[in-house]
Design an enzyme around this catalytic site. Structure first.
Site, mmCIF file in Angstrom:
data_model
loop_
_atom_site.group_PDB
_atom_site.id
_atom_site.type_symbol
_atom_site.label_atom_id
_atom_site.label_comp_id
_atom_site.label_asym_id
_atom_site.label_seq_id
_atom_site.Cartn_x
_atom_site.Cartn_y
_atom_site.Cartn_z
ATOM 1 N N CYS A 87 0.845 -1.196 0.000
ATOM 2 C CA CYS A 87 0.000 0.000 0.000
ATOM 3 C C CYS A 87 0.878 1.242 0.000
ATOM 4 C CB CYS A 87 -0.910 0.050 1.235
ATOM 5 S SG CYS A 87 -2.065 -1.313 1.394
ATOM 6 N N ASP A 88 0.369 2.303 -0.593
ATOM 7 C CA ASP A 88 1.073 3.581 -0.505
ATOM 8 C C ASP A 88 0.071 4.718 -0.672
ATOM 9 O OD1 ASP A 88 4.141 4.445 -0.505
ATOM 10 O OD2 ASP A 88 2.964 5.941 -1.574
ATOM 11 N N SER A 89 0.310 5.804 0.075
ATOM 12 C CA SER A 89 -0.623 6.926 0.086
ATOM 13 C C SER A 89 0.068 8.220 -0.337
ATOM 14 C CB SER A 89 -1.219 7.122 1.486
ATOM 15 O OG SER A 89 -1.909 5.972 1.918
ATOM 16 N N GLY A 124 -2.987 3.607 -2.883
ATOM 17 C CA GLY A 124 -2.898 2.486 -3.805
ATOM 18 C C GLY A 124 -2.748 1.176 -3.050
#
Length: 223
Positions: A87-89, A124
Site C-alpha cells: 500500500c502507498d498513500s 494504492g
C-alpha cells in the site's frame, strides 16, 4: 473454486497504522518492509503514483520471498496460501502531489497552506497471490477537510515529529486527528489501508476476507 488452504497475509509496509487497522479487523499480518526508494518514482497523477508505489512494494517483497511477482506460478506449502499486500498513500492538494515532508520546515509550510481547506488522499493497493502469481490492484480516494488551526497548533504538531512520518503531513488516527474536521469516504484510506477495497481485491482472487481472520476481537459492551 475457493481455497481450502489457510491464508497468510504479508504486509509489505513498515506502517504501524496499517498493521493496527488489520489487527483490529481480525487479521494478523506478517510484516516485511520492502525498502523501496519512493523518491525515484514519478507520475503525473496521484492515482498512478500511489498504485505504482504499492505495486513496487508488493513485488519487491514477493521476489524476496522467492516467488514470482507477476503472472508466474510457484508451489506453496500444502496447507498455507500466502498473499502479499503493498500500500502507498499520497495527498493531492492544490495541484500538487504530496508524500511525506522532507523536514519540519516543509511540514509547517504545508499545514499553513492546507488549514481550512481540502485535499484528496489517494491510497494504492496491490495484492499478490504467491500460489498463482496473480496480481490485483486498485486505488481508493477520500476527501479530507482540514481544520483552520492556528500557527501555534501547527508549531506544536510539527514539533512532535509525526507529520514527517506520514503522507500529506497528517494523520487522523494519531496526534493530527483533532486537526481534521471530517473526511468524505472511507477513513481507512486516510490511515493507509482501505478494508472494503481489500475485501474487493480478495474477491477478484476468489477469496474472502473472513478467510484471513486469525482472531475475532471481542465486542465491547461498555458505552
Amino acid at each position: 473454486m475457493r481455497t481450502t488452504k489457510r491464508l497468510h497475509l504479508v504486509l509489505a509496509s513498515a506502517s504501524p497504522a496499517r498493521r493496527k487497522l488489520l489487527r483490529a479487523a481480525g487479521i494478523e499480518p506478517e510484516v516485511l518492509v520492502s525498502g523501496v526508494d519512493e523518491s525515484t518514482v514519478d507520475h503525473s497523477t496521484p492515482e498512478a503514483l500511489s498504485l505504482t508505489l504499492a505495486q513496487l512494494k508488493a513485488r519487491t517483497v514477493t521476489e524476496r520471498l522467492g516467488q514470482p511477482s507477476v503472472n508466474g506460478s510457484a508451489p506453496e506449502s500444502a496447507d498455507r496460501q500466502t498473499l502479499v499486500l503493498g500500500c502507498d498513500s499520497v495527498l493531492a492538494f492544490d495541484g500538487e502531489i504530496l508524500g511525506k515532508p522532507v523536514d519540519a520546515d516543509e511540514a509547517t509550510r504545508r499545514w499553513r497552506e492546507m488549514r481550512g481547506r481540502s485535499g484528496v488522499l489517494h491510497t494504492g493497493h496491490c495484492l499478490i497471490d504467491l500460489s498463482s502469481g496473480r496480481e490485483v490492484g486498485a486505488v481508493a480516494q477520500t476527501a479530507v477537510h482540514f481544520a483552520a488551526i492556528s500557527d501555534e497548533e501547527i508549531a506544536a504538531y510539527v514539533a512532535t515529529g509525526e507529520p514527517m512520518q506520514v503522507a500529506g503531513a497528517f494523520t487522523i488516527d494519531g496526534l493530527g486527528g483533532p486537526f481534521v474536521d471530517r473526511v468524505d469516504g472511507d477513513p481507512g484510506t486516510v490511515i493507509g489501508l482501505s478494508l472494503p477495497l481489500l475485501r474487493g481485491l480478495l474477491g477478484e482472487l476468489d477469496l474472502r476476507i473472513t478467510d484471513l481472520w486469525t482472531a475475532t476481537p471481542a465486542s465491547s459492551t461498555s458505552k
